[in-house]
Design a protein around this motif. Sequence first.
Motif, mmCIF file in Angstrom:
data_model
loop_
_atom_site.group_PDB
_atom_site.id
_atom_site.type_symbol
_atom_site.label_atom_id
_atom_site.label_comp_id
_atom_site.label_asym_id
_atom_site.label_seq_id
_atom_site.Cartn_x
_atom_site.Cartn_y
_atom_site.Cartn_z
ATOM 1 N N LEU A 1 -40.055 -38.911 16.156
ATOM 2 C CA LEU A 1 -40.198 -39.590 17.239
ATOM 3 C C LEU A 1 -40.933 -38.502 18.159
ATOM 4 C CD1 LEU A 1 -36.664 -41.066 18.126
ATOM 5 C CD2 LEU A 1 -38.791 -42.386 17.441
ATOM 6 N N CYS A 2 -40.645 -37.297 18.074
ATOM 7 C CA CYS A 2 -41.447 -36.360 18.900
ATOM 8 C C CYS A 2 -42.863 -36.211 18.681
ATOM 9 C CB CYS A 2 -40.691 -34.994 18.581
ATOM 10 S SG CYS A 2 -38.896 -34.709 19.128
ATOM 11 N N VAL A 3 -43.008 -36.314 17.268
ATOM 12 C CA VAL A 3 -44.556 -36.558 16.860
ATOM 13 C C VAL A 3 -45.252 -37.599 17.334
ATOM 14 C CG1 VAL A 3 -45.911 -36.257 14.925
ATOM 15 C CG2 VAL A 3 -44.152 -35.068 14.859
ATOM 16 N N LEU A 4 -44.620 -38.952 17.378
ATOM 17 C CA LEU A 4 -45.062 -40.110 17.684
ATOM 18 C C LEU A 4 -45.630 -40.083 19.182
ATOM 19 C CD1 LEU A 4 -43.082 -42.696 15.598
ATOM 20 C CD2 LEU A 4 -45.471 -42.128 15.271
ATOM 21 N N PHE A 5 -44.476 -39.415 19.908
ATOM 22 C CA PHE A 5 -44.818 -39.449 21.523
ATOM 23 C C PHE A 5 -45.571 -38.329 22.046
ATOM 24 C CE2 PHE A 5 -40.311 -41.486 21.736
ATOM 25 C CZ PHE A 5 -40.847 -42.800 21.664
ATOM 26 N N GLY A 6 -46.160 -37.431 21.044
ATOM 27 C CA GLY A 6 -46.890 -36.478 21.166
ATOM 28 C C GLY A 6 -48.367 -36.969 21.087
ATOM 29 N N ARG A 7 -49.208 -35.953 21.586
ATOM 30 C CA ARG A 7 -50.731 -36.148 21.404
ATOM 31 C C ARG A 7 -51.070 -35.786 20.027
ATOM 32 N NH1 ARG A 7 -55.056 -33.096 22.078
ATOM 33 N NH2 ARG A 7 -54.047 -31.496 22.997
ATOM 34 N N LYS A 8 -51.941 -36.556 19.274
ATOM 35 C CA LYS A 8 -52.114 -36.136 18.038
ATOM 36 C C LYS A 8 -53.336 -35.009 18.154
ATOM 37 C CE LYS A 8 -53.315 -36.453 13.435
ATOM 38 N NZ LYS A 8 -52.098 -35.823 12.463
ATOM 39 N N PRO A 9 -53.037 -33.774 17.748
ATOM 40 C CA PRO A 9 -53.807 -32.711 17.735
ATOM 41 C C PRO A 9 -55.091 -32.912 16.290
ATOM 42 C CG PRO A 9 -51.951 -31.976 16.654
ATOM 43 C CD PRO A 9 -51.664 -33.410 17.097
ATOM 44 N N PRO A 10 -55.963 -32.357 16.545
ATOM 45 C CA PRO A 10 -57.230 -32.349 15.340
ATOM 46 C C PRO A 10 -56.423 -31.696 14.285
ATOM 47 C CG PRO A 10 -57.732 -30.603 17.171
ATOM 48 C CD PRO A 10 -56.786 -31.359 17.680
ATOM 49 N N ALA A 11 -56.806 -32.280 13.195
ATOM 50 C CA ALA A 11 -56.370 -31.688 11.644
ATOM 51 C C ALA A 11 -57.038 -30.187 11.576
ATOM 52 C CB ALA A 11 -56.641 -32.468 10.469
ATOM 53 N N PRO A 12 -56.055 -29.331 11.176
ATOM 54 C CA PRO A 12 -56.384 -27.819 11.357
ATOM 55 C C PRO A 12 -57.170 -27.590 9.679
ATOM 56 C CG PRO A 12 -54.190 -28.242 10.371
ATOM 57 C CD PRO A 12 -54.781 -29.419 11.042
ATOM 58 N N GLN A 13 -58.255 -26.603 10.117
ATOM 59 C CA GLN A 13 -58.915 -26.289 8.728
ATOM 60 C C GLN A 13 -58.146 -25.552 7.924
ATOM 61 O OE1 GLN A 13 -61.902 -27.578 8.117
ATOM 62 N NE2 GLN A 13 -61.678 -28.466 10.053
ATOM 63 N N VAL A 14 -58.734 -25.462 6.591
ATOM 64 C CA VAL A 14 -57.573 -24.599 5.667
ATOM 65 C C VAL A 14 -57.376 -23.363 5.950
ATOM 66 C CG1 VAL A 14 -57.548 -23.952 3.189
ATOM 67 C CG2 VAL A 14 -58.374 -26.058 3.753
ATOM 68 N N ASN B 1 -46.118 -29.494 9.138
ATOM 69 C CA ASN B 1 -47.103 -28.916 8.671
ATOM 70 C C ASN B 1 -47.998 -30.014 8.178
ATOM 71 O OD1 ASN B 1 -49.044 -26.888 7.944
ATOM 72 N ND2 ASN B 1 -48.453 -27.496 5.890
ATOM 73 N N HIS B 2 -47.213 -31.060 7.362
ATOM 74 C CA HIS B 2 -47.915 -32.285 6.778
ATOM 75 C C HIS B 2 -48.442 -33.228 7.762
ATOM 76 C CE1 HIS B 2 -48.319 -35.075 3.350
ATOM 77 N NE2 HIS B 2 -48.128 -35.830 4.504
ATOM 78 N N CYS B 3 -47.890 -33.361 8.972
ATOM 79 C CA CYS B 3 -48.243 -34.057 9.811
ATOM 80 C C CYS B 3 -49.393 -33.542 10.609
ATOM 81 C CB CYS B 3 -47.238 -34.193 11.216
ATOM 82 S SG CYS B 3 -45.825 -35.129 10.568
ATOM 83 N N ARG B 4 -49.596 -32.295 10.703
ATOM 84 C CA ARG B 4 -50.684 -31.700 11.166
ATOM 85 C C ARG B 4 -52.101 -31.970 10.253
ATOM 86 N NH1 ARG B 4 -51.343 -26.096 13.614
ATOM 87 N NH2 ARG B 4 -52.959 -27.229 14.787
ATOM 88 N N GLN B 5 -51.703 -31.564 9.153
ATOM 89 C CA GLN B 5 -52.875 -31.545 8.252
ATOM 90 C C GLN B 5 -53.136 -33.074 7.942
ATOM 91 O OE1 GLN B 5 -51.491 -29.544 4.612
ATOM 92 N NE2 GLN B 5 -52.402 -27.809 5.630
ATOM 93 N N HIS B 6 -52.439 -34.234 8.177
ATOM 94 C CA HIS B 6 -53.067 -35.398 7.882
ATOM 95 C C HIS B 6 -53.918 -35.948 8.890
ATOM 96 C CE1 HIS B 6 -52.569 -39.802 7.169
ATOM 97 N NE2 HIS B 6 -51.770 -39.652 6.186
ATOM 98 N N PRO B 7 -55.166 -36.645 8.096
ATOM 99 C CA PRO B 7 -56.381 -36.871 9.071
ATOM 100 C C PRO B 7 -55.957 -38.152 9.979
ATOM 101 C CG PRO B 7 -56.635 -37.639 6.915
ATOM 102 C CD PRO B 7 -55.242 -36.846 6.879
ATOM 103 N N GLY B 8 -54.926 -38.775 9.722
ATOM 104 C CA GLY B 8 -54.841 -40.303 10.357
ATOM 105 C C GLY B 8 -54.206 -40.100 11.627
ATOM 106 N N SER B 9 -53.902 -41.169 12.365
ATOM 107 C CA SER B 9 -53.099 -41.299 13.549
ATOM 108 C C SER B 9 -51.682 -40.651 13.387
ATOM 109 C CB SER B 9 -52.716 -42.656 14.029
ATOM 110 O OG SER B 9 -52.341 -43.554 13.092
ATOM 111 N N ASN B 10 -51.019 -40.483 14.502
ATOM 112 C CA ASN B 10 -49.432 -39.936 14.519
ATOM 113 C C ASN B 10 -48.691 -40.849 13.771
ATOM 114 O OD1 ASN B 10 -50.162 -38.009 16.060
ATOM 115 N ND2 ASN B 10 -49.147 -38.625 18.225
ATOM 116 N N ARG B 11 -48.837 -42.148 13.760
ATOM 117 C CA ARG B 11 -47.938 -42.982 12.941
ATOM 118 C C ARG B 11 -48.254 -43.020 11.650
ATOM 119 N NH1 ARG B 11 -44.885 -47.268 14.982
ATOM 120 N NH2 ARG B 11 -45.877 -46.837 17.023
#
Length: 856
Positions: free
Chosen positions: A823-836, A753-763
């Motif tokens: 690793l799974c997140v880094l190798f995946g495509r970064k989806p757009p950050a969800p709205q609240v 959930n933190h990764c999804r809400q983060h506006p930056g790149s996967n890394r």
Amino acid sequence: MQLIQGYLRLLERRYKLLIALVLLITLGFAYVASGLQTNATPYFLDQSHPSRQADQFLKSHFSGSGENLMIATRTEQASIYNADSLEDLHKLTLALEQLTLTDTTDVSRLQQLVQRLPAHDRNGLEFASPLQPRQIDQIRTLQQRLQQVGVLDKADQRWLQEMQTRIHPVTKVRSLVRIESITANGDELDIHPLMFRVPADEAGRSKLAAEAQANGLLRDVMISRSPQAVNTLVELSIPQDDAPAMRRMYDATAALIEQLQLRDHYAIGGPPAIFAQTSATMEQDSNRFFPLILLVVMVVLGLLFRSPRSVFIPIGVAFLSVIWTLGSMVLLGYQQNIVSTMLPVFLIAIGVSDSVHFIAAYRHSSGSTADAGLDRQTVKAQRLGKVLNHLTVPMLLTSLTTIGGFLSLCWTPIHFIAQFGAFVALGVAYAFIITLTLLPGLYLWLPAARQAEQARPSALMQRLIGLTQQLVTRHTRALSIGVVAVLILCGLGIQRLQIDNEMIGYFSSHSRVYQDNSEFKRDFGGAATLEFVLRAPQPGYFKQSQHVAGLEQVQQQLLNHPRVGAVYALPNFMKLMNKAMHGDDPQQYHLPAASNDLYAQYLFLYENSNGNEIFNVVDSSYQLARIIVFVKTDQTSAMADIVQRITPVIHQQLPEVEIIPAGFGEVLIATRDEIIYTQITSLLLSFAVVTALLLALFRSVRYALIGVIPLVGVVAGNFALLGWSGLYLDVGTAIVAPIAIGIGVDYAIYFLNHCRQHPGSNREAVADAIRQQFAPILFNTLVLGCGFLVLTFSSHQALINLGWLVSSTMLLSALFTFLVLPLCVLFGRKPPAPQVADLPGVIPLRINGYPSELPE
């Protein structure tokens, strides 16, 4: 979030009432929980299971088929057939036949029940201490008369039924004093007790020794090949599942041997001994586990929060959830068993989780400048509002995943595991409810802290976080290779995995039950049994010579198995009768010539000589035959191997008969087979529940699959640990994998959930998720891992294995979250950050100074 806002308004007005209500409910559950009883039977399968029904079929058609307590006697003299030893055996046999499990309080209650009857109905109903087994008929009469006059309630009726077992717990004692000996007197068989009275002289004792040692029927069953040892079989009237009565019988037998001051060494074995020692272990562990788990969790919470309030409140919530759950068990008519003994440990370790999240969030919401100028009660209400707005949904979801993991254990015929899963799931639900009701109320009621409790990450914590970030973001290839290597090791470990069970192996080698069992393996055929019932197509089948000869071939094949110590079956009787009818010539200890008339004549002579032991192995119509196999071990794989090897032999020798494996050994085999079904079903259900919840939470198939991947690794690691350590996948360790899924997914929810809400790149998202989530996941792992290590203080090896395995699996879950999940997140495509609005109420939880306050 209108529901939460409404609840907040209710809290502000009625928080004292909510606290009082929770405490009142707790008092009610505590009162009910005080009546919790223990069921220590090692029969993990319900009586409706086919293996238990086969056992009941056996018991309803054969004599001598009740639970047998074994008492081995070994002397230091050259032979057990000396005057002192024989006198002691005679004394013990008579004492066992008169043994009762009653006390003076039972006499008082019987006298009170008699007083309920009209005066003319009290004749013949006089009870005084000590009660005697022969008074069982009086108790039955009392029960009938109370029913006739309508003054017998259900509780008294159950007690009187139990009393009939306790006053006469011994059905029959088979010892040198009582066991049949078959000799001949002319053309007649002479069936008499082997030792009706103690021989008065050396000649008589020598004759007894020769007759006993020549009895092939009893060799390795009751008569040892060593002249220094004999065995006594005490058949009990106690039902299989009445573990408390089994324990009383074991304790009473041990006390009787001590009281009689017998001169030889006595060992006690058989399934009743296992029942009794399991019950004693459960009682010791229950008294030991609870204070230990409280102490361990308090220490970990103290290190985490460094605040007495933040230690005792989570412990209080978990403690209340235990009381509520145990009370619910009693209300629903369940007893504590060998599996549910662990229930308080699980609930304390898991139950503090929501409280830890809640308290951490509340502490870190204390630095807002927007609170200036408001009174303390309003400030506390606002802070609680922020916490509940942001934590209610994630706490609900993580509680649901944990509940789902435990509920997946309910789809199993092993009813102890099913009960355990259901009640832990109920306890987790209780902990969630108590957290949302009691905690906010307490924080509104208790005085505010004197200053903001801002915890800063320690230098060690910062270094661990930095190293993990560098490993994941800068050394991705090396980490990937390492993960692959670990998975290969897991695969190799899984290949070594064995599904097995060994009841006696769960006890310490220093325990009496283990050492006594070793004596039965040394001097006799063993203390464990596996039985076969053979059902023929017509009566009289097993009177025919060719069919008895077929049984003899089966018996010989059984004796060729390395784990089989003795076989007790119909051919033994026929060979002993043939020997007797030929002048007790040892060379004639074989089946008579193939003549149906001769077999029928032998059996006719036996029955006319008042012999009855033969009906231990055939029924009165000779349509059913029973083969009792004494095995040197109760290891399930050995039992199963015996069944697998002997079944085709029976089909070959007796193609018309139906084979019904039965007895204690068959129940153990069926339990092992059900473990396989349980693992498959529980794992599939756990993954299905977790995947569905992740889909509902993230609304993304990609993220749902990413969340499941580390859980697959955790399950593989769990099985690999079993394989590499040489432990069996048994009734205890079978519950670990579904639990690891239900608890471990909580880490994935917060991290992803933190990764999804983060506006930056996967890394960037992964690095920030590690920085923010490392501390809470680490501390939850410490609480759970250290909490479950309490089980290693048990004296029962199954619980010791479970304790370190769950703790190791919790550590694996945290490692996979921080190393495999990124690793799974880094190798995946970064989806757009969800709205609240996409994920209402779900935010990453931060501990140790991240962030300084919750967002509005």
